[in-house]
Structures are given as C-alpha cells and as structure tokens.
Design a protein around this motif. Structure first.
Motif, PDB file in Angstrom:
ATOM      1  N   CYS A  19      29.846  67.408  50.009  1.00 28.95           N
ATOM      2  CA  CYS A  19      29.132  67.456  48.725  1.00 28.95           C
ATOM      3  C   CYS A  19      27.850  68.276  48.845  1.00 28.95           C
ATOM      4  N   THR A  20      27.185  68.185  49.994  1.00 28.22           N
ATOM      5  CA  THR A  20      25.994  68.997  50.229  1.00 28.22           C
ATOM      6  C   THR A  20      26.356  70.474  50.254  1.00 28.22           C
ATOM      7  N   ALA A  21      27.470  70.824  50.898  1.00 26.45           N
ATOM      8  CA  ALA A  21      27.919  72.217  50.937  1.00 26.45           C
ATOM      9  C   ALA A  21      28.275  72.722  49.538  1.00 26.45           C
ATOM     10  N   ILE A  22      28.908  71.884  48.738  1.00 25.29           N
ATOM     11  CA  ILE A  22      29.256  72.268  47.365  1.00 25.29           C
ATOM     12  C   ILE A  22      27.994  72.513  46.561  1.00 25.29           C
ATOM     13  N   SER A  32      22.118  80.205  34.866  1.00 29.67           N
ATOM     14  CA  SER A  32      22.801  81.494  34.771  1.00 29.67           C
ATOM     15  C   SER A  32      23.324  81.714  33.359  1.00 29.67           C
ATOM     16  N   LEU A  33      23.397  82.978  32.971  1.00 28.41           N
ATOM     17  CA  LEU A  33      23.896  83.358  31.655  1.00 28.41           C
ATOM     18  C   LEU A  33      25.203  84.123  31.835  1.00 28.41           C
ATOM     19  N   PHE A  34      26.220  83.752  31.067  1.00 33.06           N
ATOM     20  CA  PHE A  34      27.531  84.385  31.156  1.00 33.06           C
ATOM     21  C   PHE A  34      27.910  84.940  29.787  1.00 33.06           C
ATOM     22  N   PRO A  35      28.684  86.030  29.762  1.00 27.45           N
ATOM     23  CA  PRO A  35      29.055  86.630  28.476  1.00 27.45           C
ATOM     24  C   PRO A  35      30.024  85.785  27.656  1.00 27.45           C
ATOM     25  N   ASN A  36      30.781  84.897  28.322  1.00 29.93           N
ATOM     26  CA  ASN A  36      31.700  84.033  27.576  1.00 29.93           C
ATOM     27  C   ASN A  36      32.013  82.783  28.397  1.00 29.93           C
ATOM     28  N   LYS A  37      32.663  81.847  27.756  1.00 28.81           N
ATOM     29  CA  LYS A  37      32.974  80.555  28.378  1.00 28.81           C
ATOM     30  C   LYS A  37      33.952  80.704  29.543  1.00 28.81           C
ATOM     31  N   LYS A  38      34.919  81.587  29.399  1.00 26.79           N
ATOM     32  CA  LYS A  38      35.928  81.771  30.444  1.00 26.79           C
ATOM     33  C   LYS A  38      35.291  82.217  31.757  1.00 26.79           C
ATOM     34  N   GLU A  39      34.358  83.141  31.701  1.00 25.89           N
ATOM     35  CA  GLU A  39      33.700  83.619  32.917  1.00 25.89           C
ATOM     36  C   GLU A  39      32.845  82.528  33.552  1.00 25.89           C
ATOM     37  N   ALA A  40      32.199  81.718  32.731  1.00 27.63           N
ATOM     38  CA  ALA A  40      31.387  80.618  33.262  1.00 27.63           C
ATOM     39  C   ALA A  40      32.265  79.609  33.994  1.00 27.63           C
ATOM     40  N   VAL A  41      33.378  79.245  33.397  1.00 21.81           N
ATOM     41  CA  VAL A  41      34.305  78.286  34.005  1.00 21.81           C
ATOM     42  C   VAL A  41      34.908  78.855  35.286  1.00 21.81           C
ATOM     43  N   ASN A  42      35.308  80.123  35.244  1.00 18.60           N
ATOM     44  CA  ASN A  42      35.884  80.752  36.442  1.00 18.60           C
ATOM     45  C   ASN A  42      34.879  80.809  37.585  1.00 18.60           C
ATOM     46  N   ASP A  43      33.607  81.060  37.275  1.00 19.66           N
ATOM     47  CA  ASP A  43      32.591  81.117  38.319  1.00 19.66           C
ATOM     48  C   ASP A  43      32.367  79.736  38.940  1.00 19.66           C
ATOM     49  N   ILE A  44      32.347  78.706  38.123  1.00 20.45           N
ATOM     50  CA  ILE A  44      32.193  77.343  38.643  1.00 20.45           C
ATOM     51  C   ILE A  44      33.356  76.996  39.568  1.00 20.45           C
ATOM     52  N   LYS A  45      34.566  77.281  39.128  1.00 20.37           N
ATOM     53  CA  LYS A  45      35.753  76.971  39.938  1.00 20.37           C
ATOM     54  C   LYS A  45      35.780  77.784  41.233  1.00 20.37           C
ATOM     55  N   SER A  46      35.410  79.057  41.165  1.00 20.60           N
ATOM     56  CA  SER A  46      35.443  79.880  42.379  1.00 20.60           C
ATOM     57  C   SER A  46      34.386  79.444  43.383  1.00 20.60           C
ATOM     58  N   ARG A  47      33.216  79.039  42.929  1.00 18.61           N
ATOM     59  CA  ARG A  47      32.179  78.541  43.836  1.00 18.61           C
ATOM     60  C   ARG A  47      32.608  77.217  44.477  1.00 18.61           C
ATOM     61  N   ALA A  50      35.188  78.099  47.083  1.00 18.39           N
ATOM     62  CA  ALA A  50      34.546  78.751  48.227  1.00 18.39           C
ATOM     63  C   ALA A  50      33.861  77.719  49.119  1.00 18.39           C
ATOM     64  N   ALA A  51      33.256  76.710  48.514  1.00 19.26           N
ATOM     65  CA  ALA A  51      32.615  75.649  49.296  1.00 19.26           C
ATOM     66  C   ALA A  51      33.651  74.866  50.084  1.00 19.26           C
ATOM     67  N   SER A  54      34.811  76.981  53.059  1.00 18.80           N
ATOM     68  CA  SER A  54      33.825  77.180  54.125  1.00 18.80           C
ATOM     69  C   SER A  54      33.561  75.906  54.923  1.00 18.80           C
ATOM     70  N   TYR A  55      33.944  74.762  54.374  1.00 19.14           N
ATOM     71  CA  TYR A  55      33.698  73.487  55.053  1.00 19.14           C
ATOM     72  C   TYR A  55      34.748  73.263  56.138  1.00 19.14           C
ATOM     73  N   LYS A  56      34.287  72.894  57.314  1.00 15.43           N
ATOM     74  CA  LYS A  56      35.199  72.708  58.449  1.00 15.43           C
ATOM     75  C   LYS A  56      35.331  71.252  58.890  1.00 15.43           C
ATOM     76  N   GLY A  57      34.744  70.332  58.151  1.00 16.00           N
ATOM     77  CA  GLY A  57      34.784  68.924  58.539  1.00 16.00           C
ATOM     78  C   GLY A  57      36.029  68.211  58.043  1.00 16.00           C
ATOM     79  N   LYS A  58      35.984  66.880  58.123  1.00 17.27           N
ATOM     80  CA  LYS A  58      37.148  66.063  57.770  1.00 17.27           C
ATOM     81  C   LYS A  58      36.908  65.158  56.557  1.00 17.27           C
TER      82      LYS A  58
END
Length: 94
Positions: A19-22, A32-47, A50-51, A54-58
């Motif tokens: 949760c700390t890594a996320i 942050s400002l996004f041009p539309n809702k779809k891009e905002a949602v996609n950025d949240i999901k991709s981050r 990615a977290a 990158s996490y290597k624990g259990k």
C-alpha cells in the motif's frame, strides 16, 4: 468536453509495504488535470498496475475499486487506505 481534476482525498497509514508503494506511485497524480475522464481513469489504473509490478514482496494484492456516486462524482479506492477523487472542471481558466 469538460476537463477532469484528480485529487488524493484520503490517505491513512498504510497497512503494508505494498500500500505504501501504491501511494508512492499515486503521489504525482495528486492535483493533476486531464483532458477527459477516460484519460484520468487510465492513468489511475496504469499507476496502480505499475506499483503492483514493481513490488517484490508477498503481501496480498489489494483491489482498486471504483465508486460512481453519480455521473459527475467518481472515487477510486485502494482498500480503505487511499481514496482518489475525479472532479469535473467547471471553469477552465487556462
């Protein structure tokens, strides 16, 4: 089309390192400002993904849940630790 503004509206002390890594991946998303809702949602999901990559624990993988209170109010939640709200921008001054 209205722009979207994202804000980390609530954070609580993380229950584990995952949760700390996320939260670390979401830090630059705050205000942050996004041009539309779809891009905002996609950025949240991709981050979030990615977290997880990158996490290597259990630790158990938390869910990224979406709550739509109405068509204008969207909140993404990671367990009860992180809440990210997406707001419509009413007046764009840029």
């Amino acid at each position: 089309m209205e722009k979207q503004f994202t804000k980390i509206t609530k954070t609580y002390s993380a229950k584990n390192r995952l949760c700390t890594a996320i939260l670390d991946h979401f830090e630059s998303l705050d205000h942050s400002l996004f041009p539309n809702k779809k891009e905002a949602v996609n950025d949240i999901k991709s981050r979030f993904n990615a977290a997880l990559e990158s996490y290597k624990g259990k630790a158990a993988v938390p869910k990224l849940e979406c709550y739509m209170f109405n068509k204008n109010d969207i909140v993404y939640q990671v367990e009860d630790v992180i809440h990210i709200s997406i707001y419509n921008v009413i007046d764009d001054l840029s």
